[in-house]
Design a protein around this motif. Sequence first.
Motif, PDB file in Angstrom:
ATOM      1  N   TYR A   1       0.824  -1.209   0.000  1.00 35.99           N
ATOM      2  CA  TYR A   1       0.000   0.000   0.000  1.00 35.99           C
ATOM      3  C   TYR A   1       0.856   1.257   0.000  1.00 35.99           C
ATOM      4  N   SER A   2       0.209   2.340  -0.412  1.00 35.72           N
ATOM      5  CA  SER A   2       0.758   3.684  -0.290  1.00 35.72           C
ATOM      6  C   SER A   2      -0.385   4.551   0.213  1.00 35.72           C
ATOM      7  N   ASP A   3      -0.102   5.416   1.192  1.00 34.28           N
ATOM      8  CA  ASP A   3      -1.174   6.233   1.760  1.00 34.28           C
ATOM      9  C   ASP A   3      -1.379   7.561   1.026  1.00 34.28           C
ATOM     10  N   GLY A   4      -0.660   7.747  -0.082  1.00 34.61           N
ATOM     11  CA  GLY A   4      -0.792   8.992  -0.828  1.00 34.61           C
ATOM     12  C   GLY A   4       0.197  10.044  -0.385  1.00 34.61           C
ATOM     13  N   GLY A   5       0.903   9.772   0.689  1.00 35.89           N
ATOM     14  CA  GLY A   5       1.947  10.680   1.185  1.00 35.89           C
ATOM     15  C   GLY A   5       3.260   9.925   1.193  1.00 35.89           C
ATOM     16  N   THR A   6       3.868   9.892   2.355  1.00 32.20           N
ATOM     17  CA  THR A   6       5.154   9.192   2.467  1.00 32.20           C
ATOM     18  C   THR A   6       5.020   7.783   3.025  1.00 32.20           C
ATOM     19  N   GLY A   7       3.839   7.420   3.509  1.00 33.21           N
ATOM     20  CA  GLY A   7       3.655   6.100   4.102  1.00 33.21           C
ATOM     21  C   GLY A   7       3.388   5.026   3.068  1.00 33.21           C
ATOM     22  N   GLU A   8       4.186   3.973   3.130  1.00 35.66           N
ATOM     23  CA  GLU A   8       3.957   2.829   2.269  1.00 35.66           C
ATOM     24  C   GLU A   8       4.496   1.594   2.968  1.00 35.66           C
ATOM     25  N   GLY A   9       4.002   0.453   2.532  1.00 40.30           N
ATOM     26  CA  GLY A   9       4.452  -0.774   3.160  1.00 40.30           C
ATOM     27  C   GLY A   9       3.624  -1.961   2.723  1.00 40.30           C
ATOM     28  N   LYS A  10       3.663  -2.996   3.536  1.00 40.53           N
ATOM     29  CA  LYS A  10       2.912  -4.216   3.276  1.00 40.53           C
ATOM     30  C   LYS A  10       2.051  -4.514   4.496  1.00 40.53           C
ATOM     31  N   MET A  11       0.862  -5.047   4.255  1.00 41.05           N
ATOM     32  CA  MET A  11       0.007  -5.447   5.362  1.00 41.05           C
ATOM     33  C   MET A  11      -0.905  -6.588   4.938  1.00 41.05           C
ATOM     34  N   ALA A  12      -1.392  -7.291   5.944  1.00 41.65           N
ATOM     35  CA  ALA A  12      -2.392  -8.338   5.744  1.00 41.65           C
ATOM     36  C   ALA A  12      -3.679  -7.861   6.395  1.00 41.65           C
TER      37      ALA A  12
ATOM     38  N   ILE B   1      -8.838  -7.931  10.972  1.00 43.17           N
ATOM     39  CA  ILE B   1      -7.552  -7.910  11.661  1.00 43.17           C
ATOM     40  C   ILE B   1      -6.489  -7.368  10.702  1.00 43.17           C
ATOM     41  N   ILE B   2      -5.870  -6.246  11.073  1.00 41.23           N
ATOM     42  CA  ILE B   2      -4.813  -5.640  10.272  1.00 41.23           C
ATOM     43  C   ILE B   2      -3.477  -6.057  10.893  1.00 41.23           C
ATOM     44  N   SER B   3      -2.620  -6.659  10.076  1.00 37.97           N
ATOM     45  CA  SER B   3      -1.329  -7.159  10.566  1.00 37.97           C
ATOM     46  C   SER B   3      -0.208  -6.713   9.646  1.00 37.97           C
ATOM     47  N   ASP B   4       1.002  -6.726  10.200  1.00 41.71           N
ATOM     48  CA  ASP B   4       2.185  -6.521   9.373  1.00 41.71           C
ATOM     49  C   ASP B   4       2.337  -7.737   8.465  1.00 41.71           C
ATOM     50  N   LEU B   5       3.018  -7.538   7.347  1.00 46.24           N
ATOM     51  CA  LEU B   5       3.244  -8.599   6.379  1.00 46.24           C
ATOM     52  C   LEU B   5       4.723  -8.602   6.014  1.00 46.24           C
ATOM     53  N   SER B   6       5.350  -9.775   6.095  1.00 43.20           N
ATOM     54  CA  SER B   6       6.773  -9.867   5.769  1.00 43.20           C
ATOM     55  C   SER B   6       6.971  -9.770   4.256  1.00 43.20           C
ATOM     56  N   GLU B   7       8.191  -9.570   3.851  1.00 43.87           N
ATOM     57  CA  GLU B   7       8.524  -9.520   2.426  1.00 43.87           C
ATOM     58  C   GLU B   7       8.154 -10.823   1.721  1.00 43.87           C
ATOM     59  N   SER B   8       8.211 -11.939   2.452  1.00 41.47           N
ATOM     60  CA  SER B   8       7.888 -13.244   1.858  1.00 41.47           C
ATOM     61  C   SER B   8       6.402 -13.566   1.898  1.00 41.47           C
TER      62      SER B   8
END
Length: 178
Positions: free
Chosen positions: A120-131, A145-152
């Motif tokens: 995801y990207s929040d439209g600003g500087t925030g981006e990452g992966k989530m489940a 349930i919102i969780s962190d998601l590893s690269e794998s």
Amino acid sequence: MHFKSLAAALIVTLNLVLTPSPLQADSLKADAAAAGLDWIIGQWGDKATNGAAVKLSYQWRLDGHAVSVILAAPDRNAEGMIARNAKTQKIGYISVDNQGGGASGTVEPDSGNIVFKVTYSDGGTGEGKMAITHEQRGAETMKLIISDLSESGEVLATKMELELVKLKETPATGATGQ
């Protein structure tokens, strides 16, 4: 290529495109029903305010080959689509929001639950992966349930949980009642 050959090729191509195929792929709707995952379809709202703060809608589209996803929250509105890639058969998700952000990834079943694994990207500087796990808690309730998601692609620590209830539609208007 001669004109007659070109015309013949065009006619064959048009016939292939315009003739309905008897071997159409099963719809996502049929597969979801067979797997018992169609419970997610409908209008959902946060339990605390019965949908006044957060609404989430999942609706069949395109003859059951796709699902529209609409989120309305105090700080962000988003619309997305779930569909199957005809070539790979993987189910994907893509969305955009009213702040220039968005997400894309996969949708996977997990023991009766439905898990979106997205970048995801929040439209600003925030981006990452989530489940985002949709856990059925009963016929009319689910936990998001919102969780962190590893690269794998491994689901990691939980960041947030939200109880949702299925909202009733009013018969006269078809609108979602509060």
